[in-house]
Structure formats: C-alpha cells, structure tokens
Design an enzyme around this catalytic site. Structure first.
Site, mmCIF file in Angstrom:
data_model
loop_
_atom_site.group_PDB
_atom_site.id
_atom_site.type_symbol
_atom_site.label_atom_id
_atom_site.label_comp_id
_atom_site.label_asym_id
_atom_site.label_seq_id
_atom_site.Cartn_x
_atom_site.Cartn_y
_atom_site.Cartn_z
ATOM 1 N N ASN A 8 -12.144 13.060 5.589
ATOM 2 C CA ASN A 8 -12.698 12.105 6.514
ATOM 3 C C ASN A 8 -11.739 12.070 7.768
ATOM 4 O OD1 ASN A 8 -13.272 9.698 7.735
ATOM 5 N ND2 ASN A 8 -12.529 8.197 5.959
ATOM 6 N N HIS A 91 -16.045 2.273 3.345
ATOM 7 C CA HIS A 91 -14.654 2.370 3.491
ATOM 8 C C HIS A 91 -13.838 1.246 3.633
ATOM 9 C CE1 HIS A 91 -10.812 4.113 4.846
ATOM 10 N NE2 HIS A 91 -11.367 5.530 4.199
ATOM 11 N N GLU A 93 -11.433 0.551 5.698
ATOM 12 C CA GLU A 93 -11.262 0.342 6.970
ATOM 13 C C GLU A 93 -12.326 -0.252 7.756
ATOM 14 O OE1 GLU A 93 -9.936 4.247 8.115
ATOM 15 O OE2 GLU A 93 -8.165 4.220 6.744
ATOM 16 N N GLU A 159 -10.817 4.494 -3.774
ATOM 17 C CA GLU A 159 -9.477 4.478 -2.622
ATOM 18 C C GLU A 159 -8.985 3.234 -2.946
ATOM 19 O OE1 GLU A 159 -10.313 7.662 0.603
ATOM 20 O OE2 GLU A 159 -11.433 5.838 1.288
ATOM 21 N N GLY A 165 -3.111 6.377 3.485
ATOM 22 C CA GLY A 165 -2.344 6.444 4.615
ATOM 23 C C GLY A 165 -0.729 6.235 4.367
ATOM 24 N N SER A 201 -3.943 9.331 -0.075
ATOM 25 C CA SER A 201 -2.634 10.144 0.115
ATOM 26 C C SER A 201 -2.831 11.551 -0.681
ATOM 27 C CB SER A 201 -1.455 9.464 -0.332
ATOM 28 O OG SER A 201 -1.156 8.354 0.762
HETATM 29 P P1 13P Z 1 -5.292 9.155 3.476
HETATM 30 O O1 13P Z 1 -5.737 10.647 2.682
HETATM 31 O O2 13P Z 1 -4.688 9.525 4.911
HETATM 32 O O3 13P Z 1 -4.547 8.566 2.589
HETATM 33 O O4 13P Z 1 -6.831 8.574 3.805
HETATM 34 C C1 13P Z 1 -7.551 8.385 2.658
HETATM 35 C C2 13P Z 1 -9.039 7.983 3.038
HETATM 36 O O5 13P Z 1 -8.998 6.648 3.398
HETATM 37 C C3 13P Z 1 -9.920 8.726 3.107
HETATM 38 O O6 13P Z 1 -11.118 7.972 3.252
#
Ligand code: 13P
Length: 238
Positions: A8, A91, A93, A159, A165, A201
């Site tokens: 992603n 997601h 976000e 997730e 992140g 992560s």
């Molecule tokens: P990271 O791998 O940067 O933690 O992000 C995970 C993510 O949101 C993938 O959709």
C-alpha cells in the site's frame, strides 16, 4: 498456494518511480498472481501496464456510486477500467481521516464486488480499544459485510491501528488471536471462509516470522513497500 503480499503506497511515490520499481521487482521475484501493489488511483493505468506478469494493481479507495455529482471521487468501475484488480476498502486512515463509517464502507464494498473487483476489507482496533478488540472487530465485520452473499472476492486485512506506521508490531499471539476471531465471526454470521492478511509495521526483518504463522494468509505492507528492494525481500520471505 502462496500467501498474498500486498503493498500500500498510500500517497507516496510518483510516476517517475514506477519503471524502476517494477524493474527491481522483476529482477528479484517471480510473478505468481499473489503480489499486489495498491497505488494512487492516477497511477493505476501506468502501474498495471508496466507490472504485467509480475504484480497486479490495486486501488486504495473507490466511491460506492456508479457515477454522479461526487466531485473528486472515482467509482469502482473507473478504477477497474484503469487497471485495478483489487481495491482497499475501510483502511483505518480512511475511517479516521475521512470519517468513513461501516455503513458507508459496506456500500463501497458491495459496489466494488459488483464490478468484479477483489476487495481487501481492512479492520482493526485503536490503541485505546485494545482490551475490547473483539467487540470492535465484530462490529466492523458484521456491519461491513451486510448484504454480501458471495465471499469469493473478499479478503480481510487485520491492521491494528496502533501498529500502523509506528514500528510497534503485534505479537504472534495478538495476530493469531485476532485472525482466528475474524475467521470465526465471518463463519458464524455469514457462513463463509475468508483469508486474513496482517498489516502494521511489516518489514523485511519481521516478515518471515509473521508469514510463518498458519493463521496469516498474507501481509499488507505500508512504509516498507515504498522501496522495491524491501518489498521484494518481504515477498521472498514467504
Ligand atoms: P505500515 O506498514 O507503514 O505500518 O502501514 C501499514 C498499512 O497501513 C498498510 O495498509
């Protein structure tokens, strides 16, 4: 069948990066149909064309409506026509920054499925919800999958928001418990079996251990997928 490895890119990388990225992937790994890169929607056409035979293109979002007065949005059919075979829905976000709720996500999911896209439906609890992760996940699943009859094109991505992140990876036990729980809820309420990816992560140094867990059907990778070598090394951890 090999586990599904999904990148992603979020709102990162540019047109100029696509050729080199794909070249590096081709140099290091073999395309087996289970490598997906979710790119910004304006890059779908270029990426899907360049990556033919090595990786499939995924969209990071789509609107539920077929068409209409939704300035700035793209429909499921539009991302499909641009080369996407997958789309991310829900997601964290988008849930958090764009206030997307389960009912709205459910409309997107059904619209994407009706266009023939494969949907990676993301679920996960926030840090403050960690002790009640089961009720959070259950609600996301039951409301998110309302009216779905056919689960053949649905993949769930677990997730945990606190692991995205942050460098804080869920433990093997956290992952195993959550994945088993997700699979059991989908089975109980919808009578279906779904693959479950882990995201949060994931990087070259921990991918092997995560992917070795039998409850993990693949991974969804953010930050470490921006660089083709790192992403290739995660793919090679299967
Ligand atoms: P990271 O791998 O940067 O933690 O992000 C995970 C993510 O949101 C993938 O959709």
């Amino acid at each position: 069948m090999s586990k599904l490895i999904v990148a992603n890119w979020k709102m990162n990388n540019s047109f100029a990066d696509i050729q080199d990225y794909v070249k590096e992937l081709r140099r290091q790994v073999k395309g087996d149909g289970n490598i997906v890169v979710c790119v910004p929607s304006v890059m779908l056409k270029d990426f899907s064309t360049s990556a033919r035979g090595i990786a499939q293109a995924g969209a990071q979002n789509c609107h539920y409506a077929e068409k209409g007065a939704f300035t700035g949005e793209v429909s499921a059919k539009m991302v499909k026509d641009a080369g996407a075979t997958y789309v991310l829905v829900g997601h964290s976000e988008r849930r958090e920054n764009f206030n997307e709720k389960n009912e709205f996500l459910n409309k997107k999911l059904n619209s994407a499925l009706s266009c023939g896209l494969k949907v990676i439906f993301c679920v996960g609890e926030k840090l403050e919800e960690k002790t009640k992760y089961k009720s959070v996940l259950k609600k996301q699943i039951i409301e998110g999958f309302a009216h779905v009859k056919d689960f053949a094109n649905i993949i769930v991505a677990y997730e945990p928001v606190w692991a995205i992140g942050t460098g804080m990876v869920a433990t093997d036990l956290d992952i195993e418990r959550a994945h088993k729980f997700i699979k059991s809820v989908v089975k109980e309420y919808f009578g279906a079996v779904v693959p479950v990816l882990y995201g949060g992560s994931v990087k070259p140094s921990n991918a092997k251990e995560i992917l070795a867990n039998p409850e993990v059907d693949g991974v969804l990778v953010g930050g470490a997928s921006l660089n083709a070598s790192d992403f290739a090394s995660i793919i090679l951890s299967r």
